[in-house]
Design a protein around this motif. Structure first.
Motif, PDB file in Angstrom:
ATOM      1  N   ALA A   3       0.825  -1.213   0.000  1.00 21.01           N
ATOM      2  CA  ALA A   3       0.000   0.000   0.000  1.00 21.01           C
ATOM      3  C   ALA A   3       0.859   1.263   0.000  1.00 21.01           C
ATOM      4  O   ALA A   3       0.409   2.327  -0.409  1.00 21.01           O
ATOM      5  N   ASP A   4       2.122   1.138   0.466  1.00 23.44           N
ATOM      6  CA  ASP A   4       2.959   2.342   0.559  1.00 23.44           C
ATOM      7  C   ASP A   4       3.745   2.625  -0.715  1.00 23.44           C
ATOM      8  O   ASP A   4       4.574   3.521  -0.744  1.00 23.44           O
ATOM      9  N   MET A   5       3.486   1.853  -1.772  1.00 24.04           N
ATOM     10  CA  MET A   5       4.175   2.112  -3.039  1.00 24.04           C
ATOM     11  C   MET A   5       3.409   3.166  -3.834  1.00 24.04           C
ATOM     12  O   MET A   5       2.190   3.227  -3.759  1.00 24.04           O
ATOM     13  N   PRO A   6       4.148   4.026  -4.566  1.00 25.22           N
ATOM     14  CA  PRO A   6       3.453   5.009  -5.403  1.00 25.22           C
ATOM     15  C   PRO A   6       2.526   4.312  -6.398  1.00 25.22           C
ATOM     16  O   PRO A   6       2.876   3.257  -6.938  1.00 25.22           O
ATOM     17  N   SER A   7       1.356   4.903  -6.627  1.00 27.40           N
ATOM     18  CA  SER A   7       0.411   4.313  -7.576  1.00 27.40           C
ATOM     19  C   SER A   7      -0.490   5.386  -8.157  1.00 27.40           C
ATOM     20  O   SER A   7      -0.547   6.510  -7.657  1.00 27.40           O
ATOM     21  N   PHE A   8      -1.179   5.018  -9.229  1.00 25.25           N
ATOM     22  CA  PHE A   8      -2.235   5.866  -9.780  1.00 25.25           C
ATOM     23  C   PHE A   8      -3.248   4.961 -10.464  1.00 25.25           C
ATOM     24  O   PHE A   8      -2.976   3.781 -10.719  1.00 25.25           O
ATOM     25  N   ASP A   9      -4.417   5.487 -10.742  1.00 23.19           N
ATOM     26  CA  ASP A   9      -5.463   4.725 -11.409  1.00 23.19           C
ATOM     27  C   ASP A   9      -5.704   5.295 -12.800  1.00 23.19           C
ATOM     28  O   ASP A   9      -5.704   6.512 -12.989  1.00 23.19           O
ATOM     29  N   VAL A  10      -5.896   4.405 -13.755  1.00 18.61           N
ATOM     30  CA  VAL A  10      -6.276   4.793 -15.112  1.00 18.61           C
ATOM     31  C   VAL A  10      -7.784   4.600 -15.188  1.00 18.61           C
ATOM     32  O   VAL A  10      -8.275   3.494 -14.942  1.00 18.61           O
ATOM     33  N   VAL A  11      -8.525   5.670 -15.478  1.00 22.47           N
ATOM     34  CA  VAL A  11      -9.984   5.593 -15.497  1.00 22.47           C
ATOM     35  C   VAL A  11     -10.527   6.218 -16.775  1.00 22.47           C
ATOM     36  O   VAL A  11      -9.808   6.893 -17.509  1.00 22.47           O
ATOM     37  N   ASN A  12     -11.800   5.994 -17.006  1.00 19.63           N
ATOM     38  CA  ASN A  12     -12.513   6.642 -18.104  1.00 19.63           C
ATOM     39  C   ASN A  12     -13.837   7.118 -17.529  1.00 19.63           C
ATOM     40  O   ASN A  12     -14.743   6.326 -17.336  1.00 19.63           O
ATOM     41  N   THR A  13     -13.907   8.404 -17.199  1.00 17.64           N
ATOM     42  CA  THR A  13     -15.131   8.941 -16.613  1.00 17.64           C
ATOM     43  C   THR A  13     -15.641  10.100 -17.457  1.00 17.64           C
ATOM     44  O   THR A  13     -14.898  10.697 -18.230  1.00 17.64           O
ATOM     45  N   VAL A  14     -16.907  10.397 -17.278  1.00 18.90           N
ATOM     46  CA  VAL A  14     -17.554  11.485 -17.992  1.00 18.90           C
ATOM     47  C   VAL A  14     -18.181  12.390 -16.946  1.00 18.90           C
ATOM     48  O   VAL A  14     -18.783  11.907 -15.986  1.00 18.90           O
ATOM     49  N   ASP A  15     -18.019  13.692 -17.104  1.00 20.46           N
ATOM     50  CA  ASP A  15     -18.639  14.652 -16.188  1.00 20.46           C
ATOM     51  C   ASP A  15     -20.124  14.736 -16.522  1.00 20.46           C
ATOM     52  O   ASP A  15     -20.519  15.336 -17.513  1.00 20.46           O
ATOM     53  N   SER A  16     -20.960  14.121 -15.687  1.00 22.46           N
ATOM     54  CA  SER A  16     -22.385  14.029 -16.021  1.00 22.46           C
ATOM     55  C   SER A  16     -23.070  15.395 -16.039  1.00 22.46           C
ATOM     56  O   SER A  16     -24.031  15.596 -16.785  1.00 22.46           O
ATOM     57  N   ALA A  17     -22.571  16.351 -15.275  1.00 24.48           N
ATOM     58  CA  ALA A  17     -23.143  17.708 -15.317  1.00 24.48           C
ATOM     59  C   ALA A  17     -22.904  18.330 -16.692  1.00 24.48           C
ATOM     60  O   ALA A  17     -23.801  18.963 -17.263  1.00 24.48           O
ATOM     61  N   GLU A  18     -21.704  18.132 -17.239  1.00 29.79           N
ATOM     62  CA  GLU A  18     -21.392  18.681 -18.566  1.00 29.79           C
ATOM     63  C   GLU A  18     -22.189  17.968 -19.651  1.00 29.79           C
ATOM     64  O   GLU A  18     -22.619  18.584 -20.623  1.00 29.79           O
ATOM     65  N   VAL A  19     -22.411  16.669 -19.484  1.00 27.15           N
ATOM     66  CA  VAL A  19     -23.230  15.919 -20.446  1.00 27.15           C
ATOM     67  C   VAL A  19     -24.652  16.485 -20.421  1.00 27.15           C
ATOM     68  O   VAL A  19     -25.259  16.718 -21.466  1.00 27.15           O
ATOM     69  N   GLN A  20     -25.171  16.726 -19.215  1.00 25.99           N
ATOM     70  CA  GLN A  20     -26.524  17.269 -19.077  1.00 25.99           C
ATOM     71  C   GLN A  20     -26.619  18.667 -19.704  1.00 25.99           C
ATOM     72  O   GLN A  20     -27.583  18.969 -20.403  1.00 25.99           O
ATOM     73  N   ASN A  21     -25.607  19.506 -19.486  1.00 25.09           N
ATOM     74  CA  ASN A  21     -25.584  20.848 -20.090  1.00 25.09           C
ATOM     75  C   ASN A  21     -25.600  20.758 -21.611  1.00 25.09           C
ATOM     76  O   ASN A  21     -26.353  21.474 -22.282  1.00 25.09           O
ATOM     77  N   ALA A  22     -24.763  19.876 -22.161  1.00 26.58           N
ATOM     78  CA  ALA A  22     -24.694  19.710 -23.615  1.00 26.58           C
ATOM     79  C   ALA A  22     -26.037  19.221 -24.156  1.00 26.58           C
ATOM     80  O   ALA A  22     -26.497  19.664 -25.200  1.00 26.58           O
ATOM     81  N   PHE A  23     -26.669  18.314 -23.403  1.00 28.44           N
ATOM     82  CA  PHE A  23     -27.986  17.782 -23.785  1.00 28.44           C
ATOM     83  C   PHE A  23     -29.012  18.912 -23.852  1.00 28.44           C
ATOM     84  O   PHE A  23     -29.728  19.053 -24.840  1.00 28.44           O
TER      85      PHE A  23
END
Length: 165
Positions: A3-23
């Motif tokens: 747990a003490d080793m450096p790490s990061f996560d690779v994700v694919n997310t969408v900002d749902s507020a921005e999607v709603q605005n675009a909609f």
């Protein structure tokens, strides 16, 4: 993996507020633009993304372009859109579902892990649900992996989050 080793996560997310605005902006434009008048063109937000309906395929395509422009302006990656095939609807109309992808599907996650292994750095990558966690002793190796993944096109808009030392 410690747990003490450096790490990061690779994700694919969408900002749902921005999607709603675009909609909302797309809806407004479809209602006000002259070329959409009396074409029965509609846009609906669904659990999976969107559905566009129109009396002609041309207006359907134009409505999709408007949606894509609005999403792009709001910094929502168009890689997250997966337009399905156009289907005939009732009363000689057409409909098209557009899926909004989030998360990293298993096949894509495996592809990402393979790319990371191919870099021959001392890092581990593991698939966790719909993301990939990368850990290593050396923070510079992690930065190198991020740079490498930015250049590789896996067909997703990847983000790199939860960088831990």
């Amino acid at each position: 993996v410690r747990a003490d080793m450096p790490s990061f996560d690779v994700v694919n997310t969408v900002d749902s507020a921005e999607v709603q605005n675009a909609f909302q902006q797309t809806l407004k434009e479809l209602q006000t633009r002259y070329d959409f008048k009396d074409t029965g063109t509609e846009l609906e937000r669904t659990e999976d993304g969107f559905v566009i309906r129109s009396s002609t395929e041309g207006r359907l395509e134009a409505a999709l372009e408007v949606l894509q422009e609005r999403l792009a302006k709001r910094k929502v990656s168009l890689k997250n859109l997966e337009p399905q095939k156009v289907e005939p609807g009732p009363r000689s109309s057409f409909r098209q579902a557009i899926k909004l992808k989030q998360g990293i599907q298993v096949e894509k996650a495996r592809e990402i892990v393979q790319n990371i292994k191919g870099a021959k750095l001392k890092v581990q990558a593991q698939i966790m649900d719909d993301q990939v966690r990368v850990t290593g002793k050396n923070r510079d190796d992690l930065q190198t992996i991020i740079q490498m993944l930015r250049k590789v096109d896996v067909g997703l808009d990847l983000q790199f989050v939860n960088m831990r030392d």
